[in-house]
Design a protein around this motif. Structure first.
Motif, PDB file in Angstrom:
ATOM      1  N   LYS A  17       0.872  -1.180   0.000  1.00 10.99           N
ATOM      2  CA  LYS A  17       0.000   0.000   0.000  1.00 10.99           C
ATOM      3  C   LYS A  17       0.909   1.231   0.000  1.00 10.99           C
ATOM      4  N   TRP A  18       0.802   2.012  -1.047  1.00 11.62           N
ATOM      5  CA  TRP A  18       1.665   3.195  -1.199  1.00 11.62           C
ATOM      6  C   TRP A  18       1.603   4.070   0.051  1.00 11.62           C
ATOM      7  N   PRO A  19       2.695   4.645   0.509  1.00 11.04           N
ATOM      8  CA  PRO A  19       4.011   4.445  -0.091  1.00 11.04           C
ATOM      9  C   PRO A  19       4.871   3.421   0.635  1.00 11.04           C
ATOM     10  N   ASN A  20       4.443   2.971   1.812  1.00  7.73           N
ATOM     11  CA  ASN A  20       5.428   2.244   2.623  1.00  7.73           C
ATOM     12  C   ASN A  20       4.865   1.070   3.415  1.00  7.73           C
ATOM     13  N   ASP A  21       3.648   0.653   3.127  1.00  9.25           N
ATOM     14  CA  ASP A  21       3.031  -0.385   3.960  1.00  9.25           C
ATOM     15  C   ASP A  21       3.008  -1.736   3.251  1.00  9.25           C
ATOM     16  N   LEU A  22       3.171  -2.796   4.031  1.00 12.69           N
ATOM     17  CA  LEU A  22       3.046  -4.161   3.522  1.00 12.69           C
ATOM     18  C   LEU A  22       1.805  -4.770   4.155  1.00 12.69           C
ATOM     19  N   ALA A  40       7.877   8.738 -11.509  1.00 12.69           N
ATOM     20  CA  ALA A  40       8.772   9.115 -10.414  1.00 12.69           C
ATOM     21  C   ALA A  40       8.426   8.409  -9.110  1.00 12.69           C
ATOM     22  N   GLY A  41       7.248   7.774  -9.051  1.00 11.51           N
ATOM     23  CA  GLY A  41       6.845   7.100  -7.812  1.00 11.51           C
ATOM     24  C   GLY A  41       5.736   7.833  -7.069  1.00 11.51           C
ATOM     25  N   ASP A  42       5.250   8.936  -7.637  1.00 10.04           N
ATOM     26  CA  ASP A  42       4.133   9.646  -6.997  1.00 10.04           C
ATOM     27  C   ASP A  42       2.824   8.934  -7.329  1.00 10.04           C
ATOM     28  N   LEU A  43       1.873   8.997  -6.398  1.00 10.72           N
ATOM     29  CA  LEU A  43       0.606   8.299  -6.594  1.00 10.72           C
ATOM     30  C   LEU A  43      -0.379   9.212  -7.319  1.00 10.72           C
ATOM     31  N   LEU A  44      -1.060   8.657  -8.319  1.00 10.77           N
ATOM     32  CA  LEU A  44      -2.022   9.422  -9.109  1.00 10.77           C
ATOM     33  C   LEU A  44      -3.420   9.083  -8.624  1.00 10.77           C
ATOM     34  N   VAL A  45      -4.149  10.100  -8.152  1.00 10.78           N
ATOM     35  CA  VAL A  45      -5.491   9.865  -7.610  1.00 10.78           C
ATOM     36  C   VAL A  45      -6.467  10.861  -8.231  1.00 10.78           C
ATOM     37  N   ARG A  46      -7.755  10.523  -8.171  1.00 13.46           N
ATOM     38  CA  ARG A  46      -8.797  11.395  -8.709  1.00 13.46           C
ATOM     39  C   ARG A  46      -9.946  11.478  -7.702  1.00 13.46           C
TER      40      ARG A  46
END
Ligand code: BTN
Length: 267
Positions: free
Chosen positions: A115-120, A240-246
């Protein structure tokens, strides 16, 4: 347990190479990230790792604590001096995430999700987290980066403190195959080394593709932290690793170093 099958899955990215640096193993530390940051200039070399059986002041993102009881988890931090530009160093959180998913699958036969950015996560519960911290150097440059990972191993539901009992998970609760602590740490470091080489030599694309294949939020509605608890749908991750949301309004946003909460906010 992993000696015969383990390296094969990393051959394509690493040529089968193993973690090349020192591994310092402690019984108890305050935080493996803090210890690694303190050791960066001690002559250990550019890459080294710190692991402990217990942390007394384990740290998570956004000022949170990381529950770190003795012999119940992996508490491990790697210190690096990447050749890549410092702007790219935050991507190492995602490098560690894909490395951990591969290592845990191979050694414990558990399919974790990211789960972005750092969770397992495993089936909607958090089994691990990653905290990357940069040690500043001269002239605004980074001296080194430390990437720490905590992974719950042996906890049963009753072992988690009350506030985590509904949201936390461990490899044992995920019916993972038993794996010795040192095997998992080694597997994690080897996998991290392989993915870090891929990232440094070929760029972020391979890590991003693997991340997308193991992500648990794409296509889902999530809640952003903050007083307005905005709901957005996750659409992907950029180059770049940024999350795209709407948002429901149709407004598109790029999340850089934020947090997302799966599902609806609690009412
Ligand atoms: C998070 O989910 O907020 C990140 C948790 C990171 C915990 C690990 S445990 C090893 C390393 N040492 C720390 O103090 N934190 C990280």
């Amino acid at each position: 347990m992993f000696a015969t099958g383990f390296f094969s899955i990393f051959d394509s990215v690493s040529g089968g190479r193993c973690w090349p640096g020192d591994l310092l193993e402690y019984d108890v530390v305050d935080s493996t990230n803090t210890r690694a940051l303190g050791l960066v200039d001690s002559g250990l070399g550019d890459d080294f790792a710190v692991s402990a059986r217990m942390q007394t002041a384990g740290r998570g993102r956004l000022g949170r604590a990381w529950f770190s009881p003795k012999d119940m988890g992996i508490y491990c931090s790697v210190a690096l001096r990447p050749r890549a530009a410092m702007e790219r160093w935050p991507q190492l959180t995602l490098v560690m995430a894909v490395a951990a998913v591969a290592a845990v699958k191979e050694v414990a036969a558990v399919d974790l999700e990211i789960k972005w950015p750092n969770d397992l996560y495993w089936h909607g519960r958090k089994a691990g987290g990653i905290l990357a911290e940069i040690k500043p150097g001269a002239e605004g440059k980074g001296d080194a980066v430390v990437v720490g990972i905590g992974l719950n191993l042996g906890q049963r539901a009753r072992d988690f403190p009350g506030e985590l009992s509904d949201s936390a998970c461990s490899l044992a609760l995920a019916d993972g195959e038993h794996a010795a602590h040192h095997e998992l740490v080694r597997a994690l470091l080897d996998s991290f080394h392989a993915w870090r080489r891929e990232w440094e030599e070929k760029g972020f694309a391979g890590v991003r593709n693997n991340w997308l294949a193991n992500d648990c939020s794409i296509g889902k509605w999530v809640t952003l932290p903050g007083s307005d608890r905005k709901r957005v749908r996750v659409e992907g991750m950029d180059e770049a690793g940024d999350l795209l949301v709407r948002a429901e309004s149709g407004e598109a946003t790029r999340l850089i170093a934020d947090d997302i909460v799966l599902g609806r906010p609690a009412t």
